[in-house]
Design an enzyme around this catalytic site. Structure first.
Site, PDB file in Angstrom:
ATOM      1  N   HIS A 111       3.311   3.686  -8.911  1.00 61.99           N
ATOM      2  CA  HIS A 111       3.024   1.903  -9.051  1.00 61.99           C
ATOM      3  C   HIS A 111       4.419   1.720  -9.731  1.00 61.99           C
ATOM      4  O   HIS A 111       4.841   0.667  -9.765  1.00 61.99           O
ATOM      5  CB  HIS A 111       1.685   1.978 -10.070  1.00 61.99           C
ATOM      6  CG  HIS A 111       0.603   2.340  -9.160  1.00 61.99           C
ATOM      7  ND1 HIS A 111       0.214   1.771  -8.033  1.00 61.99           N
ATOM      8  CD2 HIS A 111      -0.457   2.940  -9.824  1.00 61.99           C
ATOM      9  CE1 HIS A 111      -0.838   2.202  -7.810  1.00 61.99           C
ATOM     10  NE2 HIS A 111      -1.376   2.810  -8.780  1.00 61.99           N
ATOM     11  N   LEU A 169      11.017 -20.810  -3.797  1.00 62.26           N
ATOM     12  CA  LEU A 169      10.298 -19.694  -3.317  1.00 62.26           C
ATOM     13  C   LEU A 169       8.802 -19.985  -4.337  1.00 62.26           C
ATOM     14  O   LEU A 169       8.835 -19.798  -5.482  1.00 62.26           O
ATOM     15  CB  LEU A 169      10.747 -18.329  -3.261  1.00 62.26           C
ATOM     16  CG  LEU A 169       9.632 -17.304  -3.318  1.00 62.26           C
ATOM     17  CD1 LEU A 169       9.455 -17.030  -1.804  1.00 62.26           C
ATOM     18  CD2 LEU A 169      10.290 -15.781  -3.521  1.00 62.26           C
ATOM     19  N   ASP A 222       0.935  -1.133   0.050  1.00 67.83           N
ATOM     20  CA  ASP A 222      -0.075  -0.122  -0.166  1.00 67.83           C
ATOM     21  C   ASP A 222       0.922   1.281   0.169  1.00 67.83           C
ATOM     22  O   ASP A 222       1.907   1.366   0.450  1.00 67.83           O
ATOM     23  CB  ASP A 222      -0.950  -0.062   1.311  1.00 67.83           C
ATOM     24  CG  ASP A 222      -2.046   0.952   1.032  1.00 67.83           C
ATOM     25  OD1 ASP A 222      -2.219   1.553  -0.067  1.00 67.83           O
ATOM     26  OD2 ASP A 222      -2.572   1.134   2.151  1.00 67.83           O
ATOM     27  N   ARG A 281      -0.166   9.138  -9.804  1.00 68.89           N
ATOM     28  CA  ARG A 281      -0.132   8.275  -8.891  1.00 68.89           C
ATOM     29  C   ARG A 281       0.490   6.986  -9.609  1.00 68.89           C
ATOM     30  O   ARG A 281       1.074   6.081  -9.088  1.00 68.89           O
ATOM     31  CB  ARG A 281      -1.662   8.037  -8.837  1.00 68.89           C
ATOM     32  CG  ARG A 281      -2.392   8.709  -7.959  1.00 68.89           C
ATOM     33  CD  ARG A 281      -3.646   8.393  -7.800  1.00 68.89           C
ATOM     34  NE  ARG A 281      -3.830   6.874  -7.310  1.00 68.89           N
ATOM     35  CZ  ARG A 281      -4.020   6.451  -6.209  1.00 68.89           C
ATOM     36  NH1 ARG A 281      -3.840   7.249  -5.180  1.00 68.89           N
ATOM     37  NH2 ARG A 281      -4.299   5.379  -5.873  1.00 68.89           N
TER      38      ARG A 281
END
Ligand code: FPP
Length: 245
Positions: free
Chosen positions: A40, A134, A23, A36
């Site tokens: 990202h 993983l 977040d 924005r």
């Protein structure tokens, strides 16, 4: 991605599943006067750092909340940036992930994505299916309530068809209908950027998960943040509803 590091000697035996709500991308960008989408882009770099750190610190399962079923409500340009980053990430990283023993998986509804994205995801899953170092699970078009409702729907259909006795439905049977029933429950949930919410992530699986809420914005997240959260986690006592020893 440059080569993934060797796991350290103090790598604990057994699974260690870390789930992350990444977040703060938007706020990181806005604080810098950037769109924005710039947050990202930087956030996708933090994903690389997180995967590297996970391998280095003995994490066996890493689950990242990359796009929620509610995220379709975002502006079209932001959605297309996120989808573009996903494409880029798979295209640029898959060979390295494959080579380094990372198994890539997706949880979420496989609807609404462009065909090429779904093909990339399925190709990544196929190519890395045998890897065990993983397990990197990416939650896309994912919502925890939707996942549980889907499980209920599948059980109801089996019961209605006469293949399942409703009395036999227990927690294990519900768990078996989740998107990735073989994944262990997360041991640790990390949420960055100061918010202290679950936001419809892994509602069923987080029942006994330890939580770490970090003040760092996701684009600034580094291996060191992961290491610190893991160190704190390893110092906690988990009781699963029992009394302290
Ligand atoms: C939350 O920040 C973040 C997201 C909704 C998307 C996370 C995606 C990435 C980190 C990049 C792509 C992922 C991969 C796997 C390559 P926010 O926008 O809600 O931030 P805000 O709360 O500050 O607005």
């Amino acid at each position: 991605m440059s080569h993934l590091p060797a796991a350290t000697d103090d790598t604990p035996a057994g699974p260690l599943h870390v789930a992350v709500i990444m977040d703060g991308n938007g706020r990181w960008a806005q604080a810098r006067g950037l769109p924005r989408t710039a947050g990202h882009r930087k956030g996708a770099e933090a994903v690389r750092a997180c995967v590297k750190g996970a391998v280095r610190h003995g994490v066996t399962h890493l689950t990242l909340f990359a796009f929620s079923s509610e995220n379709w409500r975002r502006p079209a340009d932001e959605i297309s940036t996120l989808m573009g980053l996903l494409r880029l990430y798979i295209r640029n990283e898959l060979a390295e992930l494959e080579r380094e023993g990372v198994c890539v998986r997706m949880v979420g509804e496989r609807t609404r994505f462009d065909d090429d994205i779904l093909r990339l995801i399925e190709d990544a899953e196929r190519r890395t299916a045998g890897n065990t170092r993983l397990t990197l699970t990416v939650a896309l078009n994912y919502g925890g309530r939707g996942e549980i409702a889907r499980a209920a729907r599948r059980l109801a259909a089996a019961a209605a068809a006469g293949h399942l006795d409703p009395e036999s439905i227990d927690e294990a049977r519900v768990g078996a209908e989740l998107y990735a029933p073989d994944l262990p429950d997360p041991d640790l949930l990390i949420r960055t950027s100061g918010e202290q919410r679950i936001s419809n992530f892994l509602l069923w699986q987080l029942a006994y998960t330890e939580m770490a809420f970090l003040d760092v914005a996701w684009p600034d997240f580094t291996e060191d943040h992961l290491a610190a959260a893991l160190a704190e986690f390893h110092g906690r006592e988990r009781r699963y509803g029992a009394v302290p020893r």
